[in-house]
Enzyme design. Sequence first.
Site, short mmCIF file in Angstrom:
data_model
loop_
_atom_site.label_atom_id
_atom_site.label_comp_id
_atom_site.label_asym_id
_atom_site.label_seq_id
_atom_site.Cartn_x
_atom_site.Cartn_y
_atom_site.Cartn_z
N GLU A 19 9.23 47.68 23.28
CA GLU A 19 9.73 47.81 24.69
C GLU A 19 10.99 46.77 24.85
O GLU A 19 11.96 47.18 25.48
CB GLU A 19 8.65 47.43 25.68
CG GLU A 19 9.02 47.57 27.40
CD GLU A 19 9.70 46.36 27.92
OE1 GLU A 19 10.25 46.35 29.05
OE2 GLU A 19 9.76 45.13 27.39
N GLU A 20 10.87 45.63 24.23
CA GLU A 20 11.86 44.68 24.35
C GLU A 20 13.14 45.29 23.99
O GLU A 20 14.39 44.51 23.98
CB GLU A 20 11.65 43.50 23.72
CG GLU A 20 10.33 42.74 24.38
CD GLU A 20 10.65 42.31 25.75
OE1 GLU A 20 11.84 42.56 26.21
OE2 GLU A 20 9.62 41.46 26.55
N ASP B 184 5.44 37.58 29.32
CA ASP B 184 6.21 38.94 29.18
C ASP B 184 5.78 39.45 27.73
O ASP B 184 6.49 38.89 26.78
CB ASP B 184 7.48 38.76 29.37
CG ASP B 184 8.35 40.01 29.26
OD1 ASP B 184 7.92 41.04 29.29
OD2 ASP B 184 9.82 39.70 28.91
N HIS C 52 11.94 35.56 28.54
CA HIS C 52 12.69 35.89 27.12
C HIS C 52 12.95 34.40 26.46
O HIS C 52 14.07 34.52 25.69
CB HIS C 52 13.96 36.66 27.54
CG HIS C 52 13.47 38.16 27.48
ND1 HIS C 52 14.45 39.16 27.80
CD2 HIS C 52 12.36 38.72 27.55
CE1 HIS C 52 13.92 40.39 27.92
NE2 HIS C 52 12.48 40.16 27.83
N HIS D 29 3.63 46.87 27.85
CA HIS D 29 4.09 46.66 26.53
C HIS D 29 3.24 45.42 25.93
O HIS D 29 3.28 44.39 26.22
CB HIS D 29 5.61 46.52 26.51
CG HIS D 29 6.23 45.30 27.09
ND1 HIS D 29 6.49 44.17 26.38
CD2 HIS D 29 6.83 45.17 28.14
CE1 HIS D 29 7.13 43.28 26.99
NE2 HIS D 29 7.24 43.73 28.33
N ASP E 118 3.85 45.07 33.77
CA ASP E 118 4.70 44.37 33.10
C ASP E 118 4.67 43.14 33.73
O ASP E 118 5.58 42.99 34.87
CB ASP E 118 5.71 45.06 32.72
CG ASP E 118 6.70 44.53 31.78
OD1 ASP E 118 6.58 43.34 31.37
OD2 ASP E 118 7.77 45.16 31.39
#
Length: 313
Positions: free
Chosen positions: A159-160, A125, A283, A113, A188
Amino acid sequence: MRILIALAAALMVAGATTAQAAAPAVMAAPNINGANVKAHLTQLQSIASANGGNRAHGRPGYLASVNWVKSKLDAAGFTTRVQSFTYGGATGYNLIADYPGGDANNVVMLGGHLDSVTSGPGINDNGTGSASILEVALQMKATNFKPTKHVRFGWWGAEELGLRGSRAYVNSLSSTEKSRIKAYLNFDMTGSPNPGYFVYDGTEHKPVIPGSVDLQKRLEAGFASFGVPTELTLVNGRSDHAAFTAAGIATGGTFTGAEKIKTTAQAQKWGGTAGQAFDRCYHRSCDTMSNINDTALDRNADVIAWTLWATAA
C-alpha cells in the site's frame, strides 16, 4: 464497552409486514478487547524488530507478518489464501481470508494494509487497522456469529508504494466476482496518538456509489452509540478502498489522522493537543508500540465489529 446492534435490527425489520415483525432480534456485536488488539500489535512489532526494523514490501518482515496473521486465521477455521504480485522487482503478497458460510453472492469485505514503510515498524500505520480486523475476525469464530452474508477479509501488501496489493486483488477479479462484493470497509490508522475520529465521506467518489453513504452513516452511528462525535474525511484515494471504488463497489472506513495538524476545535471536541499532528511519527522510525492511543484503538475496534455485525447479519 458493549455496543448493541440496534441499527442492524432496525434495518432487518424496516418495511416488514405485521406477520414478519416477530422475527428474532439480531445478536449483539462483541466487545472487542483492546488488550487483544495490542497483543497482536506487539507481535507485529516483534516481527519488525527481528527483520531489520520494518515490515515493508519485499522485505522479510512483511512476509513474516503475512504468515503470522495467516496462522491465526487458519487456526480459527477461516479459508485463507496468499495472492502474490510483483512490484518494483520484488514479490508482494495479499492475504485473503473467508469466513465459512453466508451468501456467496452477497459479500461484505473488510481490509487494511499490512505493510509498513521501510523507515520503521509501522505500528499505527497500519498495524492498528490490521490487528483490529484480525481480532474482529477471531471474535466472529469465538462468538459463533452466523451472518446471512458472506464475510471476507483482506490484508494488503505494498500500500505504501501506491496501493499495489489492493489494486492487484481487485484487478484479478472477474466482473461477476466484483459484482458479488456489495460492501468494502477499510481501516487504515485507527490508533493515532493524538487521535481524531474520522469517517470516510460516502459522497467522495463521483458519481456517488450506491451504498457508500449507507456505510458512512452506519459507521457514524457506531461512534454515536457511545458518545463519540465524528467528522467526515475525504481520503482522496490515499488508501486501499480506492481500488474498490474504482470498480463501483460501495466503500467506507474509519481513520484517526496522520500528518495533518489537530485544530483547536478538534482538540476541544476529542481531547488531545491542538497544533500538533494527529500522528507525529507518521512514516517515521518512531511509529512503534509507544505511538498508540489505547482509547482510540479500542473505540475503533468496537466500531469495526459493530458495523460488520450490522452489515452482514
